[in-house]
Enzyme design. Structure first.
Site, mmCIF file in Angstrom:
data_model
loop_
_atom_site.group_PDB
_atom_site.id
_atom_site.type_symbol
_atom_site.label_atom_id
_atom_site.label_comp_id
_atom_site.label_asym_id
_atom_site.label_seq_id
_atom_site.Cartn_x
_atom_site.Cartn_y
_atom_site.Cartn_z
ATOM 1 N N GLY A 1 0.760 -0.747 -4.985
ATOM 2 C CA GLY A 1 -0.356 -1.417 -4.644
ATOM 3 C C GLY A 1 -1.479 -1.246 -5.748
ATOM 4 O O GLY A 1 -1.645 -0.186 -6.294
ATOM 5 N N TYR B 1 14.067 -2.129 -3.420
ATOM 6 C CA TYR B 1 13.267 -2.472 -4.298
ATOM 7 C C TYR B 1 11.861 -1.789 -4.690
ATOM 8 O O TYR B 1 11.546 -1.579 -5.630
ATOM 9 C CB TYR B 1 12.861 -4.035 -3.905
ATOM 10 C CG TYR B 1 12.055 -4.782 -4.826
ATOM 11 C CD1 TYR B 1 12.031 -5.156 -6.018
ATOM 12 C CD2 TYR B 1 10.601 -4.981 -4.213
ATOM 13 C CE1 TYR B 1 11.169 -5.631 -6.746
ATOM 14 C CE2 TYR B 1 9.654 -5.956 -4.572
ATOM 15 C CZ TYR B 1 9.862 -6.125 -6.208
ATOM 16 O OH TYR B 1 8.761 -6.713 -6.611
ATOM 17 N N SER C 1 13.066 -2.772 -11.458
ATOM 18 C CA SER C 1 14.038 -2.035 -10.252
ATOM 19 C C SER C 1 15.368 -2.500 -10.105
ATOM 20 O O SER C 1 16.107 -1.801 -9.310
ATOM 21 C CB SER C 1 13.206 -2.796 -8.843
ATOM 22 O OG SER C 1 13.057 -4.081 -9.141
ATOM 23 N N ASN D 1 -0.450 2.317 5.651
ATOM 24 C CA ASN D 1 0.500 1.503 4.897
ATOM 25 C C ASN D 1 1.305 0.895 5.981
ATOM 26 O O ASN D 1 1.807 1.645 6.882
ATOM 27 C CB ASN D 1 1.526 2.583 4.065
ATOM 28 C CG ASN D 1 2.463 1.913 3.454
ATOM 29 O OD1 ASN D 1 2.491 0.534 3.125
ATOM 30 N ND2 ASN D 1 3.582 2.367 3.180
ATOM 31 N N GLY D 2 1.469 -0.481 5.996
ATOM 32 C CA GLY D 2 2.129 -1.026 6.874
ATOM 33 C C GLY D 2 1.473 -2.252 7.367
ATOM 34 O O GLY D 2 0.475 -2.713 6.847
ATOM 35 N N CYS E 1 0.670 -1.183 -0.042
ATOM 36 C CA CYS E 1 0.021 0.012 0.202
ATOM 37 C C CYS E 1 0.808 1.219 0.059
ATOM 38 O O CYS E 1 1.763 1.503 0.355
ATOM 39 C CB CYS E 1 -0.913 -0.072 1.154
ATOM 40 S SG CYS E 1 -1.785 -1.544 1.389
ATOM 41 N N ASP F 1 17.712 -7.490 -7.673
ATOM 42 C CA ASP F 1 17.524 -6.864 -6.494
ATOM 43 C C ASP F 1 17.311 -7.864 -5.316
ATOM 44 O O ASP F 1 17.874 -7.584 -4.193
ATOM 45 C CB ASP F 1 16.675 -5.792 -6.291
ATOM 46 C CG ASP F 1 15.324 -5.996 -7.096
ATOM 47 O OD1 ASP F 1 14.804 -7.116 -6.420
ATOM 48 O OD2 ASP F 1 14.765 -5.356 -7.884
#
Ligand code: SF4
Length: 470
Positions: free
Chosen positions: A38, A252, A293, A112-113, A12, A356
């Site tokens: 997301g 990343y 990435s 977020n988390g 997110c 990565d």
């Protein structure tokens, strides 16, 4: 980024603005720039000073707000969210922002988390009579705020935040104010900026660039920002802070044009590649990166090794998300649909393939096979991070050791399993030096738990029980 096929998914992104006549439109563009964090759902809640209105749905930002839906949102303040749904989870009820109405007003939340004590708090809340409407961690905060005995709203919020453990960047909006909170370890990035007289907050600074906002600073761990028509006010809800931003944001997740704590992500990745070339040189003809990435790290590797950097792999940008299926065999097909080797670049060459990270190893094996089928003489894999041996409980979708090839296998075993001619990972100190954060301490203010197993927070026995993260 290959988030859909790598088995490593961000959980997110958030964006908020206070004091702008076109808050919903600005938030839409902000969310658009955070889309890489997301792709499963998006939403915006707007305040017109008297009520909160919401539009949200499953899908990409432009899909959710197609058909004039943005025009339904009027007000000078907004919070928005993009989310990644974990396998088997999701559903409309978990799409954020979550909006709660009560006799005393409304609260909207964007998160977020991932909370490591979400399950413990849910049992406790249900035992006290709360009925939870979603399987999301985020709802827990709304119940804790509502149940707090403090008379002032900001004290209720501070009290509720002090009960949470884990990773959280929260945007909390009522009809009359917006609050911004970052967990005491600052595990996820969160920045503050200004657009004219309006305050803006975003998971990544790339959102400021797209809307023309000026970056002010990063939100501090344990800080609560209170933003309303009187301005911005900063308080602390926790004094027990210890910086531990997610290392994978640099390696990343974040966009290369974002800055985290003053360090540009592309520059950090390029330095990771240079360090990798110093630590693990190899006789080769060309260097290529796995898009998107790993390209910055591959450029850094090539520069240091004085080898040509070439586009040995091309990403097909027009593959629909529906091609990506969770089963192993279809995941492999997904790799083929998304990436193509460039025969003219790799044929007859000794190729250094910079990536990565390695999660399950499935994708690496398939890419190496593709490069060899395209005529590469040798494929030397160089990974711009240390081996990922431990699950992440802070919002990244690796929650068991079984999902991680490096948790049970040595570097040489992994090399054989993925079919590389040689394989090397970056060292832990090399990674810290390359990113170059100025903080003191063993980890320089970074979370390294997926490499070292040293988690910056407590981990609860039921942390890994299935629940919807964000
Ligand atoms: S465990 Fe790894 S992925 Fe998770 S927050 Fe820490 S550094 Fe990031």
């Amino acid at each position: 980024m290959l988030t859909e096929i790598r088995g490593l998914n961000e959980e997110c992104g958030v964006f908020g603005i206070w004091g702008h006549p076109e808050s919903a439109q600005v938030t839409y563009y902000g969310l658009h720039s955070l889309q890489h964090r997301g792709q499963e759902g998006a939403g915006i809640v707007v305040s017109d000073g008297e009520k909160l209105s919401c539009v949200k749905g499953e899908g990409l930002v432009n899909e959710v707000f197609a058909g004039g839906k943005l025009q339904e949102l009027h007000g000078r303040a907004a919070i928005g969210h993009v989310r990644y749904a974990t396998a088997g989870g999701g559903g409309f009820e978990n799409v954020q922002p979550l909006l709660f109405h009560s006799q005393t007003g409304s609260i909207a939340l964007a998160h977020n988390g991932n909370l490591v004590n979400a399950n413990a708090l849910k049992y406790q809340l249900e035992g006290q009579g709360s009925i939870l409407q979603t399987s999301s961690d985020t709802e827990v905060l709304a119940h804790l705020i509502k149940r707090s005995g403090y008379p002032l709203f900001k004290d209720k919020v501070k009290n509720a935040l002090s009960l949470l453990k884990g990773a959280y960047a929260f945007l909390i909006m009522t009809e009359t104010e917006m609050m911004v909170a970052l967990d005491p370890n600052g595990l996820r990035p969160l920045s503050l900026g200004m657009l004219g007289d309006a305050y803006v907050v975003a998971s990544e600074t790339c959102a400021f660039d797209i809307i023309g906002a000026t970056y002010l600073r990063d939100v501090e761990p344990g800080e609560l920002l209170i933003i309303n028509d009187e301005g911005l006010h900063s308080e602390r809800f926790s004094l027990h802070t210890q910086r531990a931003i997610c290392s994978m944001e640099y390696i990343y997740f974040s966009r290369p044009d974002s800055n985290i704590n003053g360090i540009n992500v592309h520059t950090a990745r390029k330095n990771l590649g240079k360090q990798l070339a110093m630590e693990a040189p190899v006789d080769a003809d060309v260097v290529t990166g796995v898009p998107d990435s790993s390209i910055s790290a591959a450029i850094g590797y090539a520069e240091w090794a004085e080898l040509p950097y070439e586009l040995g792999l091309i990403k097909n940008r027009y593959v629909g998300r529906t091609f990506i299926q969770p089963s192993q065999s279809l995941r492999e097909q997904g790799v083929k649909m998304k990436l193509s080797p460039v025969r003219g670049v790799v044929e007859g060459k000794r190729v250094v393939m910079v990536d990565d990270s390695i999660v399950r190893g499935t994708t690496s094996r398939r890419i190496i096979q593709m490069l060899k089928e395209a005529g590469a003489k040798e494929v030397h894999v160089r990974i711009s991070s240390p081996p990922m041996k431990n699950p992440c409980f802070y919002g990244i979708d690796t929650s068991t050791h079984e999902e991680l090839i490096a948790s049970a296998h040595s570097v040489e075993e992994i090399r054989q399993m993925i079919g590389a001619d040689s394989l090397a990972f970056l060292s832990e100190t090399g990674m810290l030096d390359a990113i170059g954060r100025s903080y003191d301490g063993e980890t320089r203010g970074q979370c390294m738990a997926c490499f070292t197993g040293k988690y910056p927070t407590e981990i609860y026995p039921d942390t890994v029980l299935p629940h919807e993260k964000c």
